[in-house]
Design a protein around this motif. Sequence first.
Motif, PDB file in Angstrom:
ATOM      1  N   ILE A 420       0.838  -1.210   0.000  1.00 39.86           N
ATOM      2  CA  ILE A 420       0.000   0.000   0.000  1.00 39.86           C
ATOM      3  C   ILE A 420       0.868   1.253   0.000  1.00 39.86           C
ATOM      4  CG2 ILE A 420      -1.632   1.337   1.390  1.00 39.86           C
ATOM      5  CD1 ILE A 420      -2.831  -1.368   2.277  1.00 39.86           C
ATOM      6  N   ARG A 421       1.942   1.209   0.819  1.00 37.91           N
ATOM      7  CA  ARG A 421       2.840   2.372   0.873  1.00 37.91           C
ATOM      8  C   ARG A 421       3.520   2.601  -0.481  1.00 37.91           C
ATOM      9  NH1 ARG A 421       3.885   0.429   6.174  1.00 37.91           N
ATOM     10  NH2 ARG A 421       5.682  -0.781   5.458  1.00 37.91           N
ATOM     11  N   GLU A 422       3.901   1.495  -1.155  1.00 39.80           N
ATOM     12  CA  GLU A 422       4.531   1.624  -2.469  1.00 39.80           C
ATOM     13  C   GLU A 422       3.565   2.227  -3.489  1.00 39.80           C
ATOM     14  OE1 GLU A 422       5.846  -2.295  -3.329  1.00 39.80           O
ATOM     15  OE2 GLU A 422       7.628  -2.171  -2.029  1.00 39.80           O
ATOM     16  N   LEU A 423       2.276   1.777  -3.455  1.00 38.26           N
ATOM     17  CA  LEU A 423       1.271   2.338  -4.361  1.00 38.26           C
ATOM     18  C   LEU A 423       1.076   3.828  -4.105  1.00 38.26           C
ATOM     19  CD1 LEU A 423      -1.449  -0.491  -4.396  1.00 38.26           C
ATOM     20  CD2 LEU A 423       0.009   0.222  -6.302  1.00 38.26           C
ATOM     21  N   GLU A 424       1.024   4.186  -2.815  1.00 38.51           N
ATOM     22  CA  GLU A 424       0.873   5.595  -2.461  1.00 38.51           C
ATOM     23  C   GLU A 424       2.068   6.405  -2.966  1.00 38.51           C
ATOM     24  OE1 GLU A 424       0.378   5.431   1.725  1.00 38.51           O
ATOM     25  OE2 GLU A 424      -1.801   5.082   1.631  1.00 38.51           O
ATOM     26  N   ALA A 425       3.280   5.803  -2.868  1.00 35.01           N
ATOM     27  CA  ALA A 425       4.478   6.498  -3.348  1.00 35.01           C
ATOM     28  C   ALA A 425       4.420   6.692  -4.861  1.00 35.01           C
ATOM     29  CB  ALA A 425       5.727   5.699  -2.965  1.00 35.01           C
ATOM     30  N   GLN A 427       1.699   6.942  -6.660  1.00 33.30           N
ATOM     31  CA  GLN A 427       0.706   7.990  -6.933  1.00 33.30           C
ATOM     32  C   GLN A 427       1.297   9.379  -6.698  1.00 33.30           C
ATOM     33  OE1 GLN A 427      -2.580   6.948  -4.417  1.00 33.30           O
ATOM     34  NE2 GLN A 427      -3.312   5.305  -5.759  1.00 33.30           N
ATOM     35  N   ARG A 428       2.102   9.487  -5.636  1.00 31.99           N
ATOM     36  CA  ARG A 428       2.737  10.779  -5.365  1.00 31.99           C
ATOM     37  C   ARG A 428       3.701  11.160  -6.486  1.00 31.99           C
ATOM     38  NH1 ARG A 428       2.888   8.830  -0.014  1.00 31.99           N
ATOM     39  NH2 ARG A 428       5.044   8.137  -0.270  1.00 31.99           N
ATOM     40  N   GLN A 429       4.452  10.146  -6.987  1.00 29.26           N
ATOM     41  CA  GLN A 429       5.388  10.410  -8.078  1.00 29.26           C
ATOM     42  C   GLN A 429       4.648  10.844  -9.351  1.00 29.26           C
ATOM     43  OE1 GLN A 429       7.709   6.843  -8.487  1.00 29.26           O
ATOM     44  NE2 GLN A 429       8.913   7.238  -6.634  1.00 29.26           N
ATOM     45  N   ALA A 430       3.496  10.184  -9.631  1.00 29.30           N
ATOM     46  CA  ALA A 430       2.701  10.559 -10.810  1.00 29.30           C
ATOM     47  C   ALA A 430       2.217  11.999 -10.693  1.00 29.30           C
ATOM     48  CB  ALA A 430       1.521   9.597 -10.961  1.00 29.30           C
ATOM     49  N   LYS A 431       1.759  12.374  -9.485  1.00 26.89           N
ATOM     50  CA  LYS A 431       1.304  13.753  -9.268  1.00 26.89           C
ATOM     51  C   LYS A 431       2.454  14.734  -9.458  1.00 26.89           C
ATOM     52  CE  LYS A 431      -2.516  12.711  -6.109  1.00 26.89           C
ATOM     53  NZ  LYS A 431      -3.039  12.848  -4.729  1.00 26.89           N
ATOM     54  N   GLN A 432       3.642  14.335  -8.959  1.00 27.15           N
ATOM     55  CA  GLN A 432       4.802  15.211  -9.102  1.00 27.15           C
ATOM     56  C   GLN A 432       5.159  15.414 -10.579  1.00 27.15           C
ATOM     57  OE1 GLN A 432       7.750  13.266  -6.714  1.00 27.15           O
ATOM     58  NE2 GLN A 432       6.926  14.048  -4.769  1.00 27.15           N
ATOM     59  N   LYS A 433       5.062  14.323 -11.380  1.00 32.04           N
ATOM     60  CA  LYS A 433       5.347  14.428 -12.820  1.00 32.04           C
ATOM     61  C   LYS A 433       4.373  15.384 -13.497  1.00 32.04           C
ATOM     62  CE  LYS A 433       7.469   9.863 -13.416  1.00 32.04           C
ATOM     63  NZ  LYS A 433       7.323   8.512 -14.019  1.00 32.04           N
ATOM     64  N   LEU A 434       3.064  15.247 -13.158  1.00 31.92           N
ATOM     65  CA  LEU A 434       2.063  16.148 -13.732  1.00 31.92           C
ATOM     66  C   LEU A 434       2.360  17.601 -13.366  1.00 31.92           C
ATOM     67  CD1 LEU A 434      -1.219  14.085 -13.139  1.00 31.92           C
ATOM     68  CD2 LEU A 434      -0.128  14.570 -15.346  1.00 31.92           C
TER      69      LEU A 434
END
Length: 748
Positions: A420-425, A427-434
């Motif tokens: 779960i923590r990896e998935l959350e990480a 998602q955070r990386q995807a948001k950072q890319k956007l």
Amino acid sequence: MSLILRNKLLQILIFSFFLNPIKAQLLDKSYYLLDSLKKEKISKPDLETLEFFLKKYYKASTDTAKLGNLMELVENLNAEDLWPRYNLYINKVAKQRIEKATNPALILFYKRILAQTINNIGFFEQNYTGNIRKAMDSYKETEKIQNSIEDWSGLIITKSNIAVLLHNTGNTAKAIELYKESITINDHYKLNANTAAVYNNLADVYFYIQDTVNAIVNLNKALEVAIRFKQKSMIAQELQNLAVIYSRKKKSDISFKYFKKSLELRNEIGDELGVCRSKINLANICINDNKIAEAKRYLEDVTGLVKSSENLQIKYLYHYSLGILNEKINQTKTAIDNYEKALNYAIQITNLVEEFNTLNVLAPLYEKEGNLHRVINSYKRIKEIELVLNRENLKRNLTRSQVKAEYLKREAELKENQRIRELEAEQRQAKQKLTIIAVLILLLVFIIFSYFISRALKKNKQMNTIILAQKAEVESQKELIEEKAHELAIKHKDITDSINYAQRIQSSLIPAQEEVNRIENKITLLFQPRDVVSGDFYWITKFENKFLFALADCTGHGVPGAFMSIIGINHLHAIVNEKEITMPDQILNELKTRVISSLNIHNSDDSKRDGMDVALISVEGNQLLYSGANQSIYILRKQQELIQIKGDRQPVGLSETSQSFTLHTFELVAGDRVIMFTDGIVDQFGSEAESGFVEGGKKLKITTLKKWLLESSGLVLEQQKLYIQEKLNNFKLNFEQTDDISLAIYEY
């Protein structure tokens, strides 16, 4: 002292007890606090213990000390019809005191005592009446109180008791979890008092479910804690437990080494039963290794102790080992005789495993002797016990499977949480890319817009050249700044490393509380440096029949103050231990001369500030000698009176007026407390409503410290220090510490 001599002395004490008319109050409720006490039902050791602690109880001057003595009485009594009654008496008194007390510190103390008594009730229900439900209810009530008052040390004991109860009733997985919670609490609050016992109990659970790897790991942790805190009895116990496990693992050389070390310690502390166990175990290893003469010597060494002992387990082990030895050297009849004695003791203590093992070695010997009747009876009983033990083994294996399943379940939960923590990480990386893409688009629009503006304004090449030159200058300055920042970081690290090294030097010169206690155990210290190193220091030594103690505040704090403290400590050692000067006024005179000489200071405005303020006491018998340099001390008497003794208004260092220090003499009475402190505590800024301080902060001042001292005067020495420390922390709140803080309290 031999066992026979101890028994004779005990007989003399009991005889004198009957001759003494004061001791005839055995049935007097007003003296013994309980009614219906019958002298003939109390064992000699318990009677002696009862008299000892009741005398301390009646000599105590405060309610807290009285209850403390009664709790010690409960902990040291053995009779199951005696200690629970005193425990219930303390429980009743503690409840009454809580209802009447108004002082927060006293309420806290009585609640701790109440929790201990309820915990003892649970222990009694668990181990004497077998009422598991009542035991658990008592432990839960204790746990609730201890959580409310943040009694973490007591909570560790309670959780361990609950864990034992859970393990004994089959919930081993939950027991392991509770033991680990206890260890976590201990590590968080750095208590360390009961850690060895918790690790030992946890190892016992692992050993029960045949997880010897975890059993050995936890026994080694228990041994490490016991060695660190010099708990010799616990060290001997852990060494023996490790020896037993390695013996079961067929590693006799390692087992022998641990039994040998355990024996040495038990001889040192006079643990006769422990000595018996160790020598019998060593004899068994020697028998297995065919070292018959050595085995015989170990068993002969403990023959007298075993005969005089009332411990049936020791008697069983001794005769069983003798039987093995006899059988080894073909003394069949003697072997049978010793095995039968061992069997009798195993039956008396209802130990089925030991009865089973003894019958299994007896049956072939009966058959060899032609005693068919005993052979038949032996094998019949072996079958009966085997059925019971098989059920126990099945239960143990089931428990082990449950614990393993619990581990697997938790491991799966940890993996799921990690996923779960990896998935959350991600998602955070995807948001950072956007976010980066959006910023780049905005940047591109800005560049295009700037380009059109440049064209519209028709910037010429000269301007572009200037801009480029400025940009190059900026880049150059940036590189220079980064280089300087790197140099500053290196210098900062060097300075920090130097300060930390200075702190280690200073810590080696200023004794810890444990070292102070070895010289004088009635001094408690509150020592809170403002920085890594301190300008305050304390010093203690013992010379002939007196001890000397100094509390000093050097010029400045941090590194300058620390250097001054090192000078002060070294000179004090030399003055007292080498020149043998022990009068406080003479010590300060000599110290002042040495400080001026060491610093090579002269009569200038800067040099006048170099030195230290010192309070120095010497105690021999009830006589207190004191001299002070810009420091006063206070005598706290009868819990309501503070007597100030002022020092001289000059420092240990260069001053405008130079004169000999004054020697003050004071006669101490029992219970007097000598208070010494530096100005860091009274100059501290803070805000506390009950002290009348407003937001923005004001100094604590001496009047508030006096108030705290009087409020906590009824507490025992260590609790008084903790009370003042808690008050000080509440007062400081979010304010920075302004100076080094030091407080010492000595009780006569």
